[in-house]
Design an enzyme around this catalytic site. Structure first.
Site, mmCIF file in Angstrom:
data_model
loop_
_atom_site.group_PDB
_atom_site.id
_atom_site.type_symbol
_atom_site.label_atom_id
_atom_site.label_comp_id
_atom_site.label_asym_id
_atom_site.label_seq_id
_atom_site.Cartn_x
_atom_site.Cartn_y
_atom_site.Cartn_z
ATOM 1 N N LYS A 112 0.824 -1.211 0.000
ATOM 2 C CA LYS A 112 0.000 0.000 0.000
ATOM 3 C C LYS A 112 0.867 1.273 0.000
ATOM 4 O O LYS A 112 0.435 2.310 -0.494
ATOM 5 C CB LYS A 112 -0.930 0.027 1.212
HETATM 6 C C1 LIG Z 1 -4.234 -4.616 0.180
HETATM 7 C C2 LIG Z 1 -3.423 -5.861 0.107
HETATM 8 C C3 LIG Z 1 -3.666 -6.848 -0.861
HETATM 9 C C4 LIG Z 1 -4.803 -6.758 -1.856
HETATM 10 O O1 LIG Z 1 -4.641 -5.739 -2.799
HETATM 11 P P1 LIG Z 1 -5.881 -5.222 -3.680
HETATM 12 O O2 LIG Z 1 -5.364 -4.045 -4.401
HETATM 13 O O3 LIG Z 1 -6.960 -4.851 -2.679
HETATM 14 O O4 LIG Z 1 -6.313 -6.325 -4.556
HETATM 15 C C5 LIG Z 1 -2.825 -7.955 -0.901
HETATM 16 N N1 LIG Z 1 -1.836 -8.103 -0.003
HETATM 17 C C6 LIG Z 1 -1.577 -7.184 0.950
HETATM 18 C C7 LIG Z 1 -0.475 -7.428 1.926
HETATM 19 C C8 LIG Z 1 -2.353 -6.023 1.047
HETATM 20 O O5 LIG Z 1 -2.101 -5.114 2.003
#
Ligand SMILES: *Cc1c(COP(=O)(O)O)cnc(C)c1O
Length: 473
Positions: A112
């Site tokens: 993120k």
């Molecule tokens: C948010 C997240 C995901 C999923 O990503 P999306 O963009 O919602 O599909 C996968 N792994 C981790 C560690 C995340 O924080």
């Protein structure tokens, strides 16, 4: 470059306008009016760029309403020394034909940060130009909240009010968020579960008068700025992989990506990169036991589940019941026909099902998208197998990606797995698989000892309104 709604009810707007928006005014999602393309020569000319320079080129195809020098400065600031690896996104081989794309070198050890660090520069820039303020209100059960707080801490004209459910996050996640001391960061701990916190956010966002009076906004997973910033690492990874092959074989060289998925944000960015002309062979969507998206890609039928039907798994950031960005993919499948898309979503709201089974063969043939499900046992076995083979410790989300990728690997074709978090955040399952917990870097171990600052309240909208009214910027 102009932006419109998937459902047609928004006048074309520029990127600076939509950067601050979540939903389009008609309830649809914001998409580019036309997807920019990158030709072979341009792609080759990006080979020697640093990550920040590449981000300027890719994002610059979308954010066309500000001077290029300004965008370059924002990208330099977003992708600087807050990432532990000098190259920002390193690739780590795990066997002869596959590698991890390490998206977790940022301050909160999860992917993120890749988009949120960019918003942490881009939003203050736009707000300052317009003389506006923004108070970000969100609910988190982990990664999103900490990424937002680290991106916006001490940024001018911005406040962060992040709700988290009391006692539901790991010790590490609590330490990461609650030890921040910046005046503009407010950790509001709610007596209840994540859905209680999420409902408070929805209630206050639905109160348009309160929202306007306190300049409330969000940076949630449907934010277009996040998706565009995420396109960059697909280009970056392709350029790194093709560095390793003779120059005359690089053109159109297909690389596949496996993406641990939840709200369909990360993998949609990959689809966008593919639409832009990046030679992506296959995008492999990996889900955990909450496999509503795997079901969709296999059958063409999308049936979102209710929040109470979401399982709590050992890859918690992928525990979703509906995928908030899927509408953007369906929009592409419907050849960007807004009327048809709006009708389809009306039907989905009315019946709980969207049936695209006739289109389903196109998902793979035309869009290069396939999918699979991984379970707790798979994650444990994969963490162990990757460690035994490559001496690399991976986190449970990345393990879902590796597990599902294995089913689609073809000899001679590189498969990249996006590493979406570091194992330090998920010590329990690593311990189950390997018999030891990943060691924390000293700076993170220290965090666990620091004093924590939170405001506690019941799941009470009035109390939250009062608190925000007193503390907003
Ligand atoms: C948010 C997240 C995901 C999923 O990503 P999306 O963009 O919602 O599909 C996968 N792994 C981790 C560690 C995340 O924080």
């Amino acid at each position: 470059m102009q932006y419109v709604s998937t459902r047609g009810g928004m006048k074309p707007s520029n990127f600076s306008d939509v950067l601050l928006e979540g939903l389009a005014p008609d309830g649809g999602l914001v998409v580019p009016q036309t997807i920019p393309t990158v030709d072979v020569e341009t792609l080759e000319s990006w080979r020697e760029l640093s990550y920040a320079e590449l981000a300027t080129e890719v994002i610059g195809l979308y954010w066309t309403d500000i001077p290029r020098e300004d965008l370059a400065k924002l990208c330099q600031a977003a992708y600087g020394s807050q990432f532990k690896a000098e190259m920002v996104v390193p690739l780590t081989p795990i066997d002869q034909m596959s590698a991890l794309v390490d998206l977790s070198q940022g301050p909160t050890l999860a992917f993120k940060d890749m988009a949120m660090q960019f918003l942490g520069e881009a939003l203050p820039y736009v707000l300052q130009q317009r003389g506006q303020t923004l108070n970000i209100l969100g609910a988190t059960s982990g990664d999103t909240g900490s990424a937002a707080e680290y991106a916006f801490r001490s940024k001018p004209n911005i406040g962060v009010f992040m709700l988290s459910p009391k006692g539901r996050m790991s010790r590490f996640q609590r330490a990461q968020m609650y030890t921040l001391t910046d005046d503009n960061v407010h950790n509001v701990v709610i007596e209840g579960v994540f859905d209680d916190a999420q409902n408070l956010v929805k209630e206050l966002n639905g109160d348009l008068e309160f929202k306007a009076a306190n300049s409330l906004g969000t940076v949630n997973s449907i934010n277009l700025g996040r998706l565009i910033a995420q396109c960059v690492y697909y280009f970056w990874a392709w350029l790194r992989v093709t560095n390793g092959i003779p120059a005359d074989q690089r053109e159109g060289f297909g690389v596949s990506f496996a993406v641990p998925s939840g709200n369909f944000g990360n993998i949609f960015s990959g689809q966008l990169a593919r639409q832009m002309g990046l030679p992506i062979d296959t995008l492999v969507l990996a889900t955990n036991e909450n496999n509503v998206l795997d079901e969709f890609f296999r059958s063409g039928k999308y049936e979102p589940r209710s929040a109470d039907n979401t399982l709590a798994t050992s890859s918690p950031s992928m525990d979703i019941s509906k995928a908030s960005n899927l509408e953007r993919f369906v929009y592409l499948v419907m050849d960007q026909n807004q009327e048809q898309l709006a009708k389809a979503w009306e039907q989905l709201d009315a019946t709980g099902t969207l049936d695209l089974s006739e289109q389903q063969p196109r998902f793979d043939q035309e869009f290069g998208m396939v999918s699979g499900t991984s379970t707790h046992e798979d994650r444990v076995a994969t963490i162990r197998a990757v460690y035994e083979k490559a001496e690399v410790v991976i986190d449970p989300h990345t393990a879902d990606g590796v597990t599902v990728a294995r089913g689609y690997q073809r000899p001679g074709h590189p498969m990249l797995v996006l590493e979406t978090a570091k194992p330090e955040k998920f010590g329990d399952i690593v311990n189950e698989a390997l018999g030891f917990e990943p060691e924390l870097l000293p700076e993170f171990a220290q965090l666990l000892e620091l004093e924590q600052h939170t405001v506690e309240m019941g799941a009470d909208a009035e109390a939250l309104r009062d608190y925000i009214a007193q503390h907003h910027v």
